[in-house]
Each structure stands twice: as C-alpha cells, then as structure tokens.
Design a protein around this motif. Structure first.
Motif, short mmCIF file in Angstrom:
data_model
loop_
_atom_site.label_atom_id
_atom_site.label_comp_id
_atom_site.label_asym_id
_atom_site.label_seq_id
_atom_site.Cartn_x
_atom_site.Cartn_y
_atom_site.Cartn_z
N LEU A 97 2.24 67.51 60.29
CA LEU A 97 1.77 66.46 60.39
C LEU A 97 2.33 65.52 60.62
N ASP A 98 3.78 65.62 60.11
CA ASP A 98 4.73 64.98 60.88
C ASP A 98 4.74 64.42 62.52
N GLN A 99 4.36 65.59 63.17
CA GLN A 99 4.64 65.70 64.70
C GLN A 99 3.41 65.33 65.40
N ALA A 100 2.35 65.70 64.54
CA ALA A 100 0.82 65.62 65.18
C ALA A 100 0.40 63.90 65.63
N SER A 101 0.53 63.03 64.23
CA SER A 101 0.68 61.93 63.58
C SER A 101 2.05 61.18 65.11
N LYS A 102 2.98 61.47 65.22
CA LYS A 102 4.14 60.91 66.31
C LYS A 102 3.49 61.08 67.78
N TYR A 103 2.87 62.70 68.16
CA TYR A 103 2.20 62.57 69.52
C TYR A 103 1.33 61.44 69.40
N ILE A 104 0.28 61.43 68.62
CA ILE A 104 -1.01 60.75 68.63
C ILE A 104 -0.92 59.29 68.87
N VAL A 105 0.15 58.21 67.97
CA VAL A 105 0.71 57.26 67.76
C VAL A 105 1.78 56.70 69.50
N VAL A 106 2.72 57.87 69.68
CA VAL A 106 4.03 57.00 70.54
C VAL A 106 3.37 58.01 71.79
N HIS A 107 2.23 59.08 72.34
CA HIS A 107 1.38 59.32 73.52
C HIS A 107 0.29 58.91 73.69
N GLY A 108 -0.69 59.30 72.85
CA GLY A 108 -1.64 59.46 72.75
C GLY A 108 -2.59 57.88 73.15
N MET A 109 -2.22 56.77 71.41
CA MET A 109 -2.01 54.81 71.53
C MET A 109 -1.16 54.86 72.37
N GLY A 110 -0.14 55.37 73.20
CA GLY A 110 0.90 54.57 74.25
C GLY A 110 1.84 53.26 73.26
N LEU A 111 2.25 53.48 72.02
CA LEU A 111 3.00 52.74 71.45
C LEU A 111 4.63 52.51 71.88
N ASP A 112 4.76 53.89 72.65
CA ASP A 112 6.38 54.04 72.84
C ASP A 112 6.03 52.82 74.44
N ARG A 113 5.35 52.37 75.13
CA ARG A 113 4.71 50.82 75.97
C ARG A 113 4.34 50.39 75.57
N ALA A 114 3.78 49.60 74.69
CA ALA A 114 2.98 48.68 73.83
C ALA A 114 4.24 47.94 72.63
N GLY A 115 4.93 49.11 71.94
CA GLY A 115 5.81 48.31 71.46
C GLY A 115 5.69 48.29 69.62
N ALA A 116 3.89 47.94 69.89
CA ALA A 116 3.68 46.69 68.74
C ALA A 116 1.91 47.36 68.56
N ILE A 117 1.43 47.90 67.61
CA ILE A 117 -0.47 47.53 67.34
C ILE A 117 -0.64 47.03 65.51
N ASP A 118 -1.45 45.85 65.77
CA ASP A 118 -1.60 45.35 64.28
C ASP A 118 -2.74 46.10 63.77
N LEU A 119 -2.50 47.14 62.80
CA LEU A 119 -3.77 47.88 62.91
C LEU A 119 -4.28 47.03 61.29
N LEU A 120 -3.86 46.82 60.15
CA LEU A 120 -4.23 45.63 59.19
C LEU A 120 -3.43 44.73 58.39
N PRO A 121 -2.93 43.84 59.64
CA PRO A 121 -1.75 42.89 59.82
C PRO A 121 -2.17 42.26 57.79
N PRO A 122 -1.11 41.93 57.68
CA PRO A 122 0.39 42.91 57.36
C PRO A 122 0.51 43.61 56.87
N TRP A 123 -0.13 44.30 56.41
CA TRP A 123 0.25 45.59 54.83
C TRP A 123 0.60 46.20 56.32
N LEU A 124 -0.31 46.97 57.11
CA LEU A 124 0.25 48.44 57.84
C LEU A 124 -0.13 47.85 59.70
N ASN A 125 1.22 48.03 59.92
CA ASN A 125 0.97 48.08 61.62
C ASN A 125 2.16 48.81 62.10
N LEU A 126 2.09 49.30 63.59
CA LEU A 126 2.68 49.82 64.07
C LEU A 126 3.81 49.70 65.11
#
Length: 159
Positions: free
Chosen positions: A14-43
């Motif tokens: 679960l840990d490695q899959a979530s990191k791969y999806i968020v960092v590489h799949g969603m591009g969080l490493d480039r975007a830096g921030a993605i708001d999902l349910l602000p302010p409660w849950l953000n990336l």
C-alpha cells in the motif's frame, strides 16, 4: 509470524503503490501541491531526509545509510522478538505494521535518497506544515500497538 508477515507485506504494498501513484502518476514531484479536500486533506510533496518532522536530516551519505541501517535493525529486532514466542493477535499485527512501514521508508531512502512524504491534513484555523505517508502512519500505529498490547496477556493471566 504469518500474521506479522502478511501485515508487513500489505503495508509495504500500500505504501509503495500510493507513493508511485501520487509522486509519479499524479506528478506531485513536479506540481508540489494538489488540494483534494482543502484544508482537511491535501497532497504536499516533501522529501524527508531525516526521521519524523525532519529530525536528524542531512544530505550526506552517512546520515542516509545510517537511517537505513537503523530502520532495518529495528525491523529485524521486532521480527526476531515476535518469532520467539506466542503473542496476542494485536501484538503480531502491530509488529507487522511497524515492520512494513519501516521497510517502505527504507525503500524510499535507497531509491530516492529521502522518504517521499505527501499527505497533509490541516484545519480551517490551522495550516499543518508537515507531510507524512502511509508508512509513517503504520509505524506510528505499530509502535503504539506494541506499547499498549505487549504484556497485556501476561497481566491478565497473573490475575
């Protein structure tokens, strides 16, 4: 030991899959921030080179490999301790949580040089500056479970 192994494997996947999806799949490493349910849950991307809250962080190889060795040593010690005797199911699951989380963060340190933290939870009146990941949650729950549940069966038997 089987419960501990399965729990550790599930957490690690679960840990490695979530990191791969968020960092590489969603591009969080480039975007830096993605708001999902602000302010409660953000990336919020954070590369943690230390332990919790960036303690003992450093960019040198000694720190990186020292933290890898420490995490592997703790995981091995917990594994051997669990294998020495019979334990309550809550203890074996807690050990699996801790081991799986530790191994997840070890993989990050080896692959990226730092742990990929991305979950950020805040409140409308307070902005949390820290990020964490599934491995961190598992380590916390595992350590808390080991503290709370270890020895409980012995105490009940003595009564």
């Amino acid at each position: 030991m089987r419960t501990t192994a399965w729990t550790a494997a599930l957490v690690l996947m679960l840990d490695q899959a979530s990191k791969y999806i968020v960092v590489h799949g969603m591009g969080l490493d480039r975007a830096g921030a993605i708001d999902l349910l602000p302010p409660w849950l953000n990336l919020r991307m954070a590369w943690n080179q230390g332990i919790n809250f960036g303690l003992f962080s450093g960019e040198d190889a000694i720190t990186r490999w020292g933290l890898v060795a420490l995490a592997l040593g703790i995981a091995l010690w917990v594994w051997l301790w669990i294998g020495r005797g019979r334990h309550d199911a809550r203890v074996t699951v807690s050990a699996g949580l801790l081991i799986g989380g530790a191994l997840g963060n070890v993989i990050d340190r080896i692959a990226y040089g730092a742990v990929a933290d991305f979950l950020n939870m805040s409140l409308p009146i307070w902005q949390n500056p820290y990020s964490f990941n599934i491995a961190d949650i598992a380590i916390f729950l595992g350590a808390a479970g080991l503290v709370l549940f270890t020895g409980e069966a012995d105490t009940k038997r003595r009564r």
